[in-house]
Design a protein around this motif. Structure first.
Motif, short mmCIF file in Angstrom:
data_model
loop_
_atom_site.label_atom_id
_atom_site.label_comp_id
_atom_site.label_asym_id
_atom_site.label_seq_id
_atom_site.Cartn_x
_atom_site.Cartn_y
_atom_site.Cartn_z
N ASN A 68 -27.97 -25.31 -104.75
CA ASN A 68 -27.87 -24.16 -103.84
C ASN A 68 -28.76 -23.00 -104.28
O ASN A 68 -29.35 -22.30 -103.45
CB ASN A 68 -26.42 -23.69 -103.73
CG ASN A 68 -25.54 -24.66 -102.96
OD1 ASN A 68 -26.03 -25.46 -102.17
ND2 ASN A 68 -24.25 -24.60 -103.20
N THR A 69 -28.85 -22.81 -105.60
CA THR A 69 -29.70 -21.74 -106.12
C THR A 69 -31.16 -22.00 -105.78
O THR A 69 -31.89 -21.09 -105.37
CB THR A 69 -29.53 -21.62 -107.64
OG1 THR A 69 -28.16 -21.38 -107.95
CG2 THR A 69 -30.37 -20.48 -108.21
N VAL A 124 -33.10 -15.38 -107.86
CA VAL A 124 -32.35 -16.42 -108.54
C VAL A 124 -31.08 -15.85 -109.17
O VAL A 124 -30.12 -16.60 -109.43
CB VAL A 124 -33.23 -17.10 -109.62
CG1 VAL A 124 -33.33 -16.25 -110.87
CG2 VAL A 124 -32.70 -18.49 -109.96
N GLN A 125 -31.01 -14.54 -109.37
CA GLN A 125 -29.84 -13.90 -109.96
C GLN A 125 -28.91 -13.30 -108.90
O GLN A 125 -28.00 -12.53 -109.22
CB GLN A 125 -30.28 -12.79 -110.91
CG GLN A 125 -31.20 -13.27 -112.01
CD GLN A 125 -31.75 -12.14 -112.85
OE1 GLN A 125 -31.08 -11.15 -113.09
NE2 GLN A 125 -32.99 -12.28 -113.29
N THR A 126 -29.10 -13.66 -107.64
CA THR A 126 -28.32 -13.06 -106.56
C THR A 126 -26.83 -13.36 -106.71
O THR A 126 -26.42 -14.53 -106.82
CB THR A 126 -28.80 -13.60 -105.19
OG1 THR A 126 -30.16 -13.21 -105.00
CG2 THR A 126 -27.95 -13.06 -104.07
N VAL A 155 -29.64 -19.97 -117.07
CA VAL A 155 -30.23 -19.04 -116.11
C VAL A 155 -31.21 -18.09 -116.81
O VAL A 155 -32.32 -17.83 -116.31
CB VAL A 155 -29.14 -18.22 -115.38
CG1 VAL A 155 -29.75 -17.14 -114.51
CG2 VAL A 155 -28.29 -19.15 -114.52
N THR A 203 -33.14 -19.54 -103.27
CA THR A 203 -34.27 -18.80 -103.82
C THR A 203 -35.57 -19.16 -103.10
O THR A 203 -36.34 -18.28 -102.71
CB THR A 203 -34.40 -19.09 -105.32
OG1 THR A 203 -33.17 -18.75 -105.98
CG2 THR A 203 -35.52 -18.26 -105.93
N ASN A 212 -24.05 -20.31 -105.65
CA ASN A 212 -25.23 -20.44 -106.52
C ASN A 212 -24.79 -20.29 -107.98
O ASN A 212 -23.61 -20.09 -108.27
CB ASN A 212 -26.30 -19.43 -106.13
CG ASN A 212 -25.83 -18.00 -106.27
OD1 ASN A 212 -24.63 -17.73 -106.39
ND2 ASN A 212 -26.75 -17.07 -106.26
N LEU A 213 -25.75 -20.37 -108.89
CA LEU A 213 -25.40 -20.36 -110.31
C LEU A 213 -24.70 -19.07 -110.76
O LEU A 213 -23.69 -19.14 -111.47
CB LEU A 213 -26.64 -20.61 -111.16
CG LEU A 213 -26.84 -22.05 -111.64
CD1 LEU A 213 -28.14 -22.18 -112.40
CD2 LEU A 213 -25.67 -22.49 -112.52
#
Length: 319
Positions: free
Chosen positions: A89-90, A249-251, A294, A94, A269-270
């Protein structure tokens, strides 16, 4: 018989001892020492602590069972089904946000690169979404736009249906029906201005004489864009993609506020999975291992970003 007189050699200036040079260098660096210590304490020590925790089997619901497990938590990150889904999902989230934002940002940058009345106002309005707090932007999209009862999307859809004689249009629950597109659209709205600013700076850095020569040679606007503008923007596009990837990616805000990872982990996501692992499952070791993954991925991307920025500076200096 004449004798040639050789003038005496000029005495060489005394060389500074290396020790004094080294001392002077350290004297210049001493004022930076407090900032360096502060940075190490704030960033590196917590990361070292996270690395240590990632090697432990630690669940606070079982306080007496904490023990060292080596790299098994990292193996769990890549083999656990939920974490594997979060990684997928990430990547989807992204890639979708960054690519769509770059395309839209390029189109807006090309429009703003032209002279027209009100260009300054248009630029300000287009930058505004990037200045909105992420949580506020997510709540705005969830309640003001996606809400099935009073949201803007359903209101517009119903108005269109009434224009054609229908009593009412369909009521769509956008978040439940299209969870991933709902998150992607809200993030694209917020990150497109960022890409637009980078690409607009690249467009305004184009050499004017090259563009003028292309016009004199009879090149069309499409040919000029394809053979001159796009190659010139390549590094700016790479920079936008890399920086956007680091941030997107950090959302966490949009996923937590709009969908809370659902339905059925479709948007988990992660970062959100790390939150669930830490504060719902209380698996500190697994959460720390996922966080390390991450961070390392972000460092790899940031390395490419820094190289791209350095190449841009070298290009500007060489002109």
């Amino acid at each position: 018989m004449t004798t040639l007189t050789v003038p005496p050699k000029a005495a060489a200036p005394p060389r500074r001892p290396h020790t004094s040079t080294g001392i002077s260098k350290w004297r210049r660096r001493i004022p930076l020492l407090p900032a360096l210590i502060f940075t190490i304490v704030v960033t590196q020590l917590p990361f070292v602590a996270t690395l240590v925790i990632s090697t432990l089997q630690w669940n606070i619901l079982k306080p007496g069972e904490r023990h060292f497990v080596g790299l098994s938590n990292f193996k769990c990150v890549f083999t656990d089904e939920r974490l594997r889904t979060a990684v997928l999902n990430t990547i989807v989230l992204t890639a979708s946000v960054v690519l769509v934002s770059v395309v839209l940002g390029l189109g807006l940058a090309l429009l703003l690169d032209r002279r027209f009345a009100g260009r300054g106002l248009a630029r300000t309005l287009l930058i505004a979404p990037f200045l909105v707090m992420p949580v506020a932007a997510a709540l705005l999209w969830k309640h003001a736009i996606y809400n099935p009862d009073y949201g803007l999307l359903n209101g517009t859809l119903n108005a269109v249906y009434r224009l054609f004689g229908a009593a009412n249009g369909p009521t769509v629950d956008w978040v439940s029906s299209y969870p991933m597109p709902a998150v992607v659209v809200s993030l694209v709205w917020q990150w497109t201005p960022f890409m637009m600013l980078i690409l607009l700076a690249g467009l305004q850095a184009q050499p004017g004489d090259v563009l003028e020569a292309a016009r004199v040679d009879g090149a069309s606007a499409l040919q000029t864009f394809r053979h001159i503008t796009l190659p010139h923007l390549r590094q700016y596009i790479e920079l936008g993609v890399l920086l956007g990837t680091i941030y997107v990616v950090q959302t966490f805000d949009a996923v937590y506020s709009i969908t809370q990872g659902g339905p059925g982990s479709q948007t988990t996501n992660l970062p959100y999975e790390i939150y669930l692992t830490m504060f719902r499952k209380y698996e500190y070791g697994q959460a720390a291992a996922a966080g390390v993954v991450v961070v390392l991925g972000s460092i790899v991307i940031a390395t490419f970003a820094l190289r791209t920025i350095a190449s841009l500076f070298r290009e500007e200096v060489s002109r």
